[in-house]
Motif scaffolding. Sequence first.
Motif, mmCIF file in Angstrom:
data_model
loop_
_atom_site.group_PDB
_atom_site.id
_atom_site.type_symbol
_atom_site.label_atom_id
_atom_site.label_comp_id
_atom_site.label_asym_id
_atom_site.label_seq_id
_atom_site.Cartn_x
_atom_site.Cartn_y
_atom_site.Cartn_z
ATOM 1 N N SER A 112 -26.112 51.308 -88.110
ATOM 2 C CA SER A 112 -25.399 51.377 -89.391
ATOM 3 C C SER A 112 -25.180 49.985 -89.972
ATOM 4 N N TYR A 113 -24.801 49.041 -89.113
ATOM 5 C CA TYR A 113 -24.646 47.649 -89.560
ATOM 6 C C TYR A 113 -25.983 47.124 -90.088
ATOM 7 N N ASN A 114 -27.059 47.399 -89.346
ATOM 8 C CA ASN A 114 -28.382 46.896 -89.704
ATOM 9 C C ASN A 114 -28.817 47.376 -91.084
ATOM 10 N N ALA A 115 -28.508 48.642 -91.418
ATOM 11 C CA ALA A 115 -28.892 49.196 -92.720
ATOM 12 C C ALA A 115 -28.199 48.444 -93.848
ATOM 13 N N VAL A 116 -26.906 48.184 -93.684
ATOM 14 C CA VAL A 116 -26.139 47.460 -94.711
ATOM 15 C C VAL A 116 -26.594 46.007 -94.777
ATOM 16 N N LYS A 166 -29.537 38.974 -80.249
ATOM 17 C CA LYS A 166 -28.994 39.083 -78.882
ATOM 18 C C LYS A 166 -29.322 40.438 -78.260
ATOM 19 N N GLN A 167 -29.327 41.486 -79.109
ATOM 20 C CA GLN A 167 -29.553 42.845 -78.600
ATOM 21 C C GLN A 167 -30.999 43.300 -78.696
ATOM 22 N N LEU A 168 -31.795 42.540 -79.442
ATOM 23 C CA LEU A 168 -33.159 42.972 -79.764
ATOM 24 C C LEU A 168 -33.999 43.288 -78.529
ATOM 25 N N ASP A 169 -33.954 42.417 -77.541
ATOM 26 C CA ASP A 169 -34.769 42.591 -76.331
ATOM 27 C C ASP A 169 -34.372 43.817 -75.504
ATOM 28 N N HIS A 170 -33.130 44.257 -75.663
ATOM 29 C CA HIS A 170 -32.607 45.338 -74.819
ATOM 30 C C HIS A 170 -32.682 46.717 -75.483
ATOM 31 N N LEU A 171 -33.224 46.776 -76.710
ATOM 32 C CA LEU A 171 -33.249 48.048 -77.431
ATOM 33 C C LEU A 171 -34.458 48.897 -77.034
ATOM 34 N N PRO A 172 -34.250 50.199 -76.793
ATOM 35 C CA PRO A 172 -35.400 51.092 -76.567
ATOM 36 C C PRO A 172 -36.159 51.301 -77.872
ATOM 37 N N ALA A 173 -37.382 51.770 -77.777
ATOM 38 C CA ALA A 173 -38.251 51.903 -78.959
ATOM 39 C C ALA A 173 -37.649 52.794 -80.045
ATOM 40 N N VAL A 180 -32.415 39.992 -91.351
ATOM 41 C CA VAL A 180 -31.438 40.851 -90.674
ATOM 42 C C VAL A 180 -31.629 40.857 -89.157
ATOM 43 N N PHE A 181 -32.866 40.720 -88.700
ATOM 44 C CA PHE A 181 -33.135 40.776 -87.258
ATOM 45 C C PHE A 181 -32.603 39.538 -86.531
#
Length: 392
Positions: A135-139, A155-162, A149-150
């Motif tokens: 939701s934060y990313n969309a805004v 910090k979280q990018l590497d840990h996100l599932p596809a 935005v990325f």
Amino acid sequence: MKYIISIIGLLVVLGLALIASNNRKKVHYKPIILMIVIQIALAALLLNTKFGLILIKAIAEIFTKLLEYAGEGISFVFGGLANKGEAPFFLTVLLPIVFISVLIGIFQYLKILPLIMKGIGLLLSKINGMGKLESYNAVASAMVGQSEVFITVKKQLDHLPAHRLYTLCASAMSTVSMSIVGAYMTMIEPKYVVTALVINLFGGFIIASIINPYKVEDKEDILEIQEEKQSFFEMLGEYILDGFKVAIIVGAMLIGFVALMAAINSVFDLIFGISFQDILGYIFSPVAFIMGIPWSEAIKAGGIMATKLVTNEFVAMIDLTKIQSSFSPRSIGIISVFLVSFANFSSIGIIAGAVKGLSEKQGNTVARFGLKLLYGATLVSILSAIIVSFVL
């Protein structure tokens, strides 16, 4: 009759999203229905009420004033470059992006934008049933841009599932950056730009929650925003250069795409007696029709829609300004809303490149689902246009 076509169009779009769904059994329809109702309510509020008229007029005046301020700097550097009475596209439409980019940087530095993005994102997460990060990313995509935005969530990018990464990228492609909103407003009516910005936020989640349904567990629902430590003047210099880069990149793409389209049209006209854009118009005319555009205008509208998909929204907006006299006011509104998004082939490369610059592994993941990303983002644009067709 128009409502019947709009309802059919809405069902077709949702059906097309369902066909591409990863897991149809996991789709939650309650938040989807709620978001569609909110979209229609917001579109009606912005386009059909006195309050909406006042609000959009105020926003348009703000951007008009900002473009005037930008014009002061442009005139100082490029004054005398244009002949008297002329308005070169690069000077009047693209270069003001530099000044608006600076303002975004200042609001970011003063922690005003992060506060707004977190607040709206948190509210959105309660409505869409998806995670705080999504939701934060969309805004944030609508505020700072689809590439930048990325950086804020690296910090979280590497840990996100596809599946979560898909939603983040879909949001980035379905919205537009605030830095170029002023440029859009010089080509299409501000009320359609503002309306598209608002309803695309919800449209991105509607389509993503059908194509890519999942539930974020409480322990995974974490939002960590990366903030760069810079002095005020370092930030100013960075955002000025970033804004100028955007203007140059868009200008270069326009030169290439407009020239290429002209050449392809000429070749097709020479060989087949019909331009390439006319062929695309016939292919996309059924889509234009279910968006609520009369069949008599659907072929021309389809050509503009296809142009946006294969080139970018700027090229399509320029084409719309050339032939807008052949459309009804309602059709112009529907097409305009469709055009306000980054859903085109070049965005696949931009988003994949931005993610790859921060994480090689995740960049490759984005590249693999690139076409599915474009498919979903295009459905968001069609959905937004259909929502507007209900209230125009």
